[in-house]
Design an enzyme around this catalytic site. Sequence first.
Site, PDB file in Angstrom:
ATOM      1  CG  HIS A 114     -28.273  -4.084 -23.043  1.00  0.00           C
ATOM      2  ND1 HIS A 114     -27.052  -4.597 -22.708  1.00  0.00           N
ATOM      3  CD2 HIS A 114     -28.062  -2.802 -23.409  1.00  0.00           C
ATOM      4  CE1 HIS A 114     -26.136  -3.669 -22.893  1.00  0.00           C
ATOM      5  NE2 HIS A 114     -26.712  -2.568 -23.319  1.00  0.00           N
ATOM      6  NE  ARG A 165     -28.687   1.263 -25.013  1.00  0.00           N
ATOM      7  CZ  ARG A 165     -29.306   1.997 -24.096  1.00  0.00           C
ATOM      8  NH1 ARG A 165     -30.497   2.505 -24.341  1.00  0.00           N
ATOM      9  NH2 ARG A 165     -28.742   2.225 -22.926  1.00  0.00           N
ATOM     10  NE  ARG A 194     -24.327   2.316 -28.110  1.00  0.00           N
ATOM     11  CZ  ARG A 194     -24.769   1.836 -26.951  1.00  0.00           C
ATOM     12  NH1 ARG A 194     -24.346   2.351 -25.813  1.00  0.00           N
ATOM     13  NH2 ARG A 194     -25.639   0.860 -26.910  1.00  0.00           N
ATOM     14  CD  GLU A 254     -19.980   2.548 -22.754  1.00  0.00           C
ATOM     15  OE1 GLU A 254     -21.076   2.362 -22.220  1.00  0.00           O
ATOM     16  OE2 GLU A 254     -19.762   2.281 -23.953  1.00  0.00           O
ATOM     17  CG  ASN A 313     -26.811   2.032 -18.135  1.00  0.00           C
ATOM     18  OD1 ASN A 313     -27.226   2.682 -17.194  1.00  0.00           O
ATOM     19  ND2 ASN A 313     -27.393   2.039 -19.318  1.00  0.00           N
ATOM     20  CG  ASP A 314     -21.479  -0.731 -20.205  1.00  0.00           C
ATOM     21  OD1 ASP A 314     -21.589  -1.851 -19.688  1.00  0.00           O
ATOM     22  OD2 ASP A 314     -21.948  -0.442 -21.320  1.00  0.00           O
ATOM     23  NE  ARG A 318     -25.529  -2.862 -18.606  1.00  0.00           N
ATOM     24  CZ  ARG A 318     -25.498  -1.991 -19.611  1.00  0.00           C
ATOM     25  NH1 ARG A 318     -24.324  -1.556 -20.061  1.00  0.00           N
ATOM     26  NH2 ARG A 318     -26.595  -1.537 -20.129  1.00  0.00           N
ATOM     27  CB  CYS A 348     -26.577   8.606 -22.842  1.00  0.00           C
ATOM     28  SG  CYS A 348     -25.129   7.563 -23.082  1.00  0.00           S
TER      29      CYS A 348
HETATM   30  C1  PEP Z   1     -24.368   2.855 -20.734  1.00  0.00           C
HETATM   31  O1  PEP Z   1     -23.528   1.962 -20.635  1.00  0.00           O
HETATM   32  O2  PEP Z   1     -24.648   3.623 -19.797  1.00  0.00           O
HETATM   33  C2  PEP Z   1     -25.087   3.066 -21.995  1.00  0.00           C
HETATM   34  C3  PEP Z   1     -25.854   4.104 -22.165  1.00  0.00           C
HETATM   35  O3  PEP Z   1     -24.963   2.138 -22.966  1.00  0.00           O
HETATM   36  P1  PEP Z   1     -25.619   0.672 -22.922  1.00  0.00           P
HETATM   37  O4  PEP Z   1     -26.590   0.655 -21.773  1.00  0.00           O
HETATM   38  O5  PEP Z   1     -26.271   0.445 -24.230  1.00  0.00           O
HETATM   39  O6  PEP Z   1     -24.441  -0.201 -22.688  1.00  0.00           O
HETATM   40 MG    MG Z   2     -22.749   1.036 -22.417  1.00  0.00          MG
END
Ligand code: PEP
Ligand code: MG
Length: 602
Positions: free
Chosen positions: A206, A313, A349, A458, A481-482, A492, A529
């Site tokens: 993050h 977020r 979200r 995710e 990302n997740d 991550r 996203c």
């Molecule tokens: C993701 O996981 O791709 C996402 C957009 O949410 P975050 O990065 O806030 O976990």
């Molecule tokens: Mg995520």
Amino acid sequence: MEKDMATGKEIAGTGVGGGIAIGRAHLLAPHELEIQQVAIERKDVLREVARLNNAFSLVRAELDELRDRLGGQEPSEARAFLDLHRAILDDRLLADVPRELVRERLINAEWALTIQLEVVCRQFETIDDPYFRERAQDVRQVVDRVLHRLAGAGGGPVALPRTAAEGERLVLITTDLAPTDMLHLKERVKVDLAGLVTELGGPTSHAAILARGLGLPALLGAAGARGAVAEGDLVVLDADAGHLVVNPDPSQLAEYRRRLREQGEARIALKKLKGKIARTADGIAVDLYANIDLPDDARDALEAGADGIGLFRSEFLFMNRDELPSEDEQFEAYAKVARAMKGKPVTIRTLDIGADKVLNEFARDSLGMGRGKPTPESNPALGLRAIRYCLAYPELFLTQLRAILRASSVGSVRILVPMLAHVHEVEQTLAFVARAREQLTERKQKFDGRIMVGGMIEVPAAAIALPAFAERLKFLSLGTNDLIQYTLAIDRADATVAHLYDRLHPAVLELIERTLKFGAKAKLPTAVCGEMAGEIELTELFLGMGLTQFSMNPARIAQVKQRVLGISRKSAAALAARVLRETDPLKIREMLDRAQRRAAVA
Ligand code: PEP
Ligand code: MG
């Protein structure tokens, strides 16, 4: 990895945000931004209050002395600036309230002061007049001075981090930055911050996402950076190549300066695309949405020409503070974004707290979780996070849902639920939404009765068992990302395994493709996203997989739009078919590189 070169030292890391930054290194001590939060006993109250009084007196004397030292030559702004800081220091809100907090909450002086700092800054930040709004920065500087005195440090101007000399920019070098630290740095970008280097952190932690949000080149996971660079060294951060050059020689510096100029010119050219509709060369319309963290970021989204907000977020409204935001405060925040976007979709979200995004101790306390440090979870990324957290705290969830529903009466708002892995989580969420609607109806408060609830894909389980989720949801959004983290079992945020965090792993690509394909077949709007959506190296591949809704950091929108304009869906589909047939990530990378070169020539 670190290598000594005749011309200067080069430190490798993962480049984030792209671009070049040239500036003076500022080394931030690991905990310089961290405030010690200590619960005290009643018998220690007088001591803490005395520490506060003493620190305030020292800063008062320091400011008075600086003012006395101003000669007649000094511009009147310098005097006005010191007077302003003196007035802030004497204001009851800063001088008295922290003392009361120490007495009432039994907390140490530093903690009390920072709690009140946030309260005062929030008041400033809601003022419409930009001049007064910016005074929040002065309040922070005054409090920094007091904190410095509390820490027993000597006088002199205190900055968090230090302010660059006239005409200079800073490249911040630190061990790690929490997401909240990153928010703290936001205001410094316009002033003097040029780039960021951290020794820890993966490319989609993050902190990395927020670094991108700051629009700054950053280098993460740059092991040994703090030891290899001295305070004030001239450094070049090359986020494209993924390294930091320390004290470059004159010819290197000239080359980097040239690239920096080009970067500025390219930005100006991209700005011209703002009003243009994103359409592929063969006429397929594409929506480019923005990801935002705080309501004010809606401004960046609009400036970038976003078609809406694909991911708000919301958890950042809850972090770095001691009281959870009330329903009204949340409503104001969501409504602000909905109004600003003037009818364009705004996807809020629900709270994605947990893992590397944590609530403050008092905030947790108000949820009945008990004081003190939370029991360490053995694996927080797999623990009580996101929707799991919300379902465990029904009042917290209902309050947020009511606030989002109320905001749907002033704009085009949608609800997005993170980290779904079980269908019963969707069902419980929908039951909570229904309950929140009933509560608002009882109160005779307005909301959009057709508000859509969508889910983030995710967690691999959701991508694999899609039909059951899709049946109950109105739209999907791939959180890559997740999805990568959970598919490949890679934390991550952990730099030591960042090299294994491979977004082109065939398993990841297959999960993305099947989700997009399913969404298209089921006529269920499906966006991406995660950070991948903003990577121009992947735009063609995504278009080829049928994606028409991308949501990304506002700073990436113009570049992705430029890429979309030059790609035909037909050739993109051919590329995607080739990539999806391949199982070797290296070969996939080569195919994308070739496509990338073709696009650059075109
Ligand atoms: C993701 O996981 O791709 C996402 C957009 O949410 P975050 O990065 O806030 O976990
Ligand atoms: Mg995520």
